[in-house]
Design an enzyme around this catalytic site. Structure first.
Site, PDB file in Angstrom:
ATOM      1  N   GLU A 103      -3.063   7.561  -9.207  1.00 58.64           N
ATOM      2  CA  GLU A 103      -3.857   6.347  -8.968  1.00 58.64           C
ATOM      3  C   GLU A 103      -4.852   6.082 -10.089  1.00 58.64           C
ATOM      4  O   GLU A 103      -5.201   4.934 -10.355  1.00 58.64           O
ATOM      5  CB  GLU A 103      -4.614   6.457  -7.633  1.00 58.64           C
ATOM      6  CG  GLU A 103      -3.701   6.548  -6.405  1.00 58.64           C
ATOM      7  CD  GLU A 103      -3.008   5.236  -6.089  1.00 58.64           C
ATOM      8  OE1 GLU A 103      -3.268   4.233  -6.771  1.00 58.64           O
ATOM      9  OE2 GLU A 103      -2.202   5.225  -5.146  1.00 58.64           O
ATOM     10  N   ASP A 116       4.101  12.008  -6.860  1.00 61.46           N
ATOM     11  CA  ASP A 116       2.646  12.030  -7.048  1.00 61.46           C
ATOM     12  C   ASP A 116       1.994  12.621  -5.805  1.00 61.46           C
ATOM     13  O   ASP A 116       2.583  12.619  -4.724  1.00 61.46           O
ATOM     14  CB  ASP A 116       2.112  10.626  -7.364  1.00 61.46           C
ATOM     15  CG  ASP A 116       2.794   9.536  -6.562  1.00 61.46           C
ATOM     16  OD1 ASP A 116       3.493   9.861  -5.583  1.00 61.46           O
ATOM     17  OD2 ASP A 116       2.638   8.354  -6.915  1.00 61.46           O
TER      18      ASP A 116
HETATM   19 ZN   LIG Z   1      -1.307   3.338  -5.257  1.00 66.80          ZN
HETATM   20 ZN   LIG Z   2       1.263   5.005  -5.103  1.00 64.52          ZN
END
Ligand SMILES: [Zn+2]
Ligand SMILES: [Zn+2]
Length: 383
Positions: free
Chosen positions: A134, A75
């Protein structure tokens, strides 16, 4: 550029740390990743942009004699947190910080990619630099856009999260669920406002909300197997405007966490029941909105995860730790519900927790993570 050295990796990590960006806005981050990748040996690499997810990036490595395609996901987004580390390379973007350590994740992914760009893997590989972990469900967005099709389809998917509670460089994992699943909760209570002195003419939703909040506390304690556990947190409550007016409306927001989809569904149902009960006993209109687009539990594939854990346990250079499941959410759960794989922890050893303004992961974890992962993947591909 050959395989990234530890010094280069730290430089990259610090630069990424300085330019944190929120979900779906990772423009500078994505451009920087592309620039770093452009510096690798391109012989077996292919980079693909995703037009409808412009901050996402896919990189394919052509295998020499492929039996499968091995996926690796990192991510790339940050959080709306004002950094308080006082580090010389602290965030330059006010109010935004890599407080979840995704700067470390990206750097490890780049290190692994640089290794395989230089040492051609036997299997094909697909690296996914994923926006919006997130919030905004970046993994799901990408999947639904059909980016993992044809030669971009991993047969198995791996990804990590950093963990401040584990020693720097340690690898943590477990069979079963690594991260809990979440459901977002929105509750509205509709009654009748009025003068503080005439409660008989009004229907007070502060009182109804208080009763509801108290009853919700019995769901986990009385309806859920204590060995399995679960969480409901109601983190936001809004009602009323002033001390001498009875509130005709209340709004509550919260989150549900559970280790399996079955468990989350059971908690969802009990919450609906409590809402109906409060509506009846207070003669109010109660709407319980459950957004199951929240994160699915990260349920590790048994066969692949057993192989992963055995490799890490048997490798004398790896400090392997068997971990407990985390009640936090991770959107990799969605991709793992579609493609089998394993999520694991990389220890970054720090006193601050994830999402904290003072999180300062140990950089020595980067190199250790890369060698554990490249070692595992090489061994996996030899099978
Ligand atoms: Zn996080
Ligand atoms: Zn994370």
């Amino acid at each position: 550029m050959a395989v990234l050295t530890e010094q280069e990796l730290i430089k990259i990590r610090r630069h990424l740390h300085q330019i944190p960006e929120l979900a779906l806005k990772e423009v500078q981050t994505s451009a920087y990743l592309e620039k770093v990748i452009a510096g690798f040996n391109q012989t077996h690499l292919q980079v693909k942009k995703i037009p409808d997810l412009p901050t996402g990036l896919l990189v394919r490595v052509e295998g020499s004699s492929p039996k499968r395609t091995v996926g690796y996901r990192t991510d790339i987004d940050a959080l709306p947190v004002t950094e308080e580390t006082g580090l010389p390379f602290a965030s330059e973007h006010p109010g935004v910080m890599h407080a979840c350590g995704h700067d470390i994740h990206m750097t490890v992914a780049l290190g692994v990619l640089s290794y395989f760009a230089e040492h051609q893997p036997t299997d094909n590989m697909v690296f996914f630099f994923q926006p919006a972990e997130e919030s905004e469900n970046g993994g799901k967005l990408a999947y639904e856009l059909g980016v993992f099709k044809g030669q971009w389809q991993p047969d198995e998917f791996y990804g990590l999260h950093d963990n401040p509670d584990l020693p720097a460089g340690a690898i943590g994992c477990r069979m079963g669920t690594l991260f809990a699943g979440t459901t977002e909760v929105n509750i509205d209570l509709e009654g009748k406002g009025g003068h503080a002195a005439y409660p008989q003419d009004a229907n007070d939703m502060v009182v109804a909300a208080a009763a509801l909040i108290n009853q919700v506390q019995t769901i986990i304690s009385r309806s859920i197997d204590p060995i399995e556990g679960g969480v409901i947190t109601l983190g936001k409550l809004e009602a009323g405007t002033i001390r001498n007016v009875i509130a005709g409306h209340a709004h509550i927001e919260g989150t549900i966490r559970g280790l399996t989809q079955v468990m989350i569904k059971r908690i969802d149902q009990r919450l609906q029941d409590v809402g109906e009960g409060i509506a009846r006993s207070f003669n109010a209109k109660v709407t319980v909105g459950l957004n199951q687009g929240g994160y699915l539990p990260v349920e590790n594939n048994p066969e692949l995860t057993k192989r992963f854990i055995n490799y890490m346990k048997d490798n004398p250079d790896v400090n392997f730790v068997e971990t407990e499941p985390a009640m936090t959410g991770e959107d990799f759960g969605y991709l793992l519900s579609k493609i089998p794989g394993t999520m694991f922890w990389l220890g970054v050893e720090d006193d601050s927790q994830l999402h904290s303004a003072t999180l300062n992961p140990k950089e020595s974890s980067i190199e250790a993570g890369i060698s554990a992962i490249t070692g595992f993947m090489t061994a996996r591909m030899a099978e």
